[in-house]
Design an enzyme around this catalytic site. Structure first.
Site, PDB file in Angstrom:
ATOM      1  N   MET A  17      -0.969   7.793   4.708  1.00 30.64           N
ATOM      2  CA  MET A  17      -0.760   7.313   6.075  1.00 30.64           C
ATOM      3  C   MET A  17      -2.102   7.118   6.751  1.00 30.64           C
ATOM      4  O   MET A  17      -2.955   8.008   6.748  1.00 30.64           O
ATOM      5  CB  MET A  17       0.089   8.319   6.874  1.00 30.64           C
ATOM      6  CG  MET A  17       1.525   8.422   6.428  1.00 30.64           C
ATOM      7  SD  MET A  17       2.471   9.630   7.398  1.00 30.64           S
ATOM      8  CE  MET A  17       1.881  11.175   6.671  1.00 30.64           C
ATOM      9  N   CYS A 100       2.437  -1.801   2.773  1.00 27.38           N
ATOM     10  CA  CYS A 100       2.156  -1.677   4.207  1.00 27.38           C
ATOM     11  C   CYS A 100       2.636  -2.922   4.946  1.00 27.38           C
ATOM     12  O   CYS A 100       2.263  -4.046   4.596  1.00 27.38           O
ATOM     13  CB  CYS A 100       0.671  -1.464   4.452  1.00 27.38           C
ATOM     14  SG  CYS A 100       0.282  -1.301   6.215  1.00 27.38           S
ATOM     15  N   HIS A 169       9.537   2.542  -0.898  1.00 25.26           N
ATOM     16  CA  HIS A 169      10.067   2.792   0.444  1.00 25.26           C
ATOM     17  C   HIS A 169      11.314   1.922   0.587  1.00 25.26           C
ATOM     18  O   HIS A 169      11.254   0.706   0.392  1.00 25.26           O
ATOM     19  CB  HIS A 169       9.020   2.423   1.498  1.00 25.26           C
ATOM     20  CG  HIS A 169       9.456   2.695   2.901  1.00 25.26           C
ATOM     21  ND1 HIS A 169       8.814   3.615   3.696  1.00 25.26           N
ATOM     22  CD2 HIS A 169      10.461   2.189   3.647  1.00 25.26           C
ATOM     23  CE1 HIS A 169       9.420   3.655   4.877  1.00 25.26           C
ATOM     24  NE2 HIS A 169      10.423   2.785   4.872  1.00 25.26           N
ATOM     25  N   GLY A 201      11.091   7.346   2.347  1.00 24.94           N
ATOM     26  CA  GLY A 201      11.725   6.796   3.541  1.00 24.94           C
ATOM     27  C   GLY A 201      12.742   7.735   4.156  1.00 24.94           C
ATOM     28  O   GLY A 201      13.676   8.165   3.489  1.00 24.94           O
ATOM     29  N   ASP A 202      12.544   8.090   5.409  1.00 22.63           N
ATOM     30  CA  ASP A 202      13.496   8.890   6.182  1.00 22.63           C
ATOM     31  C   ASP A 202      13.725  10.282   5.615  1.00 22.63           C
ATOM     32  O   ASP A 202      14.853  10.786   5.618  1.00 22.63           O
ATOM     33  CB  ASP A 202      14.841   8.165   6.301  1.00 22.63           C
ATOM     34  CG  ASP A 202      14.750   6.897   7.125  1.00 22.63           C
ATOM     35  OD1 ASP A 202      13.874   6.831   8.002  1.00 22.63           O
ATOM     36  OD2 ASP A 202      15.540   5.966   6.879  1.00 22.63           O
TER      37      ASP A 202
END
Length: 347
Positions: A17, A100, A169, A201-202
């Site tokens: 990140m 990204c 993702h 993801g999540d």
């Protein structure tokens, strides 16, 4: 999950990140149980030019291993040069960012933009694999938009290019971070794959991590935004996966001391001025949901001396002892359930 000499059963991994996964945060997450950590994603063009700020992002420490360096770029030539530079910093493996969605990356033909050019994506991956002597992996999304979901084609192209594992993702580029990650698309890719698949993801809790494993069959799971202000998620997820029972949520003491440890590491690696400045955005996530936190945060972001910041945090810990006796401290797990999906960062 095996990548080169790395062999970890069902690893729980820190996602790359921007402006988050620096040395300080990686080491904190490692201490909290992350099996593998990634650097921030790093521009190939900046690496080939030797930009000092970018070069500093390549530094890793032994405590972080296994650690991956992630690079992004839009041309074969720049990615070959960047990969060669990155390899000299001795990461355990190199990762290519094909996911990204932001304008400053995808808008320049890199990251998720390459989902629209799978042949070029394959050419970049193949060139990087051939140019280095360490394993190369990749991270991507399920497609550019919902009319062009092509994760299976991308998977097979990257397998043919020599990519050793693929993190997926479960959103398209057009989704950005809206809606929910599509676990079935990840599961479909896993069923087709001959290389390890990492699901992303999540994942906001240990329960989310376990569900991701169960619903996708993935070899590993990767946690991004859910780790911000909550590095404990790694040990909690591993405990739940291993034992089938949830670990106790971190209390206010653990959260405050994690913020202190993060601050000390940030100052150690970036100096007092920049270490303090870059920590200011993290206090809210470490402390959010605790009583009178806005007053404490206002003090923290105005203070320039890291020792004084530590004093403020320790004094707040004493305050929280009193709030706890009054029954005013909300459990962190309850807070996460209330706030899942509301943090947006680039990765």
């Amino acid at each position: 999950m095996k990548i080169g000499s790395i062999d970890i059963d069902r690893p729980v991994i820190l996602a790359p990140m921007e402006d988050v996964t620096d040395r300080a945060f990686r080491q904190l997450c490692k201490r909290c149980g992350a099996d593998i950590v990634y650097t921030e994603f790093i521009s190939a063009e900046a690496l080939r030019r030797g930009v000092e700020k970018t070069m500093r992002k390549l530094a890793v420490d032994e405590i972080e291993r296994p650690v991956a360096v992630q690079i992004f770029g839009s041309t074969v030539e720049s990615m070959i040069e960047a990969a060669a530079v990155a390899e000299t910093y001795n990461p355990d493996f190199l990762d290519i960012n094909f996911g990204c969605p932001t304008k400053k990356v995808a808008g320049k033909g890199a990251g998720a933009a390459l989902l629209r050019e799978p042949e070029k994506m394959q050419a970049i991956a193949e060139a990087v694999v051939k140019s280095v002597g360490i394993p190369v992996t990749a991270k991507t999304r399920i497609g550019w938009d919902h009319d062009s979901i092509n994760i299976i084609e991308v998977l097979h192209r990257l397998e043919d290019a020599g990519i050793r594992a693929l993190a997926i993702h479960g959103r398209t580029r057009s989704d950005m971070y809206k809606g929910r990650a599509d676990r079935e698309r990840i599961a479909e890719a896993k069923r087709e794959a001959s290389i390890p698949v990492i699901a992303n993801g999540d994942i906001w809790s240990a329960e989310d991590a376990l569900a991701m494993f169960d619903q996708t069959g993935a070899d590993g799971v990767m946690i991004g935004r859910g780790s911000i202000g909550n590095p404990f998620i790694f040990s909690q997820a591993k405990h739940l996966i291993r034992t089938g029972t949830p670990a106790p949520p971190p209390g206010f003491r653990e959260r405050i001391h994690a913020a202190i440890e993060h601050l000390k590491l940030s100052v150690q690696y970036k100096g007092e001025k920049y270490g303090n400045l870059e920590m200011r955005r993290h206090y809210a996530t470490y402390l959010k949901g605790l009583p009178k936190v806005s007053q404490v945060r206002n003090k923290l972001v105005r203070e320039d001396g890291w020792e004084h910041i530590v004093e403020i945090l320790l004094a707040y810990e004493v305050e929280c002892e009193g709030y706890a006796k009054e029954g005013r401290i909300k459990e962190y797990a309850e807070y996460l359930n209330d706030h899942s999906g509301k943090l947006v960062l680039n990765y």
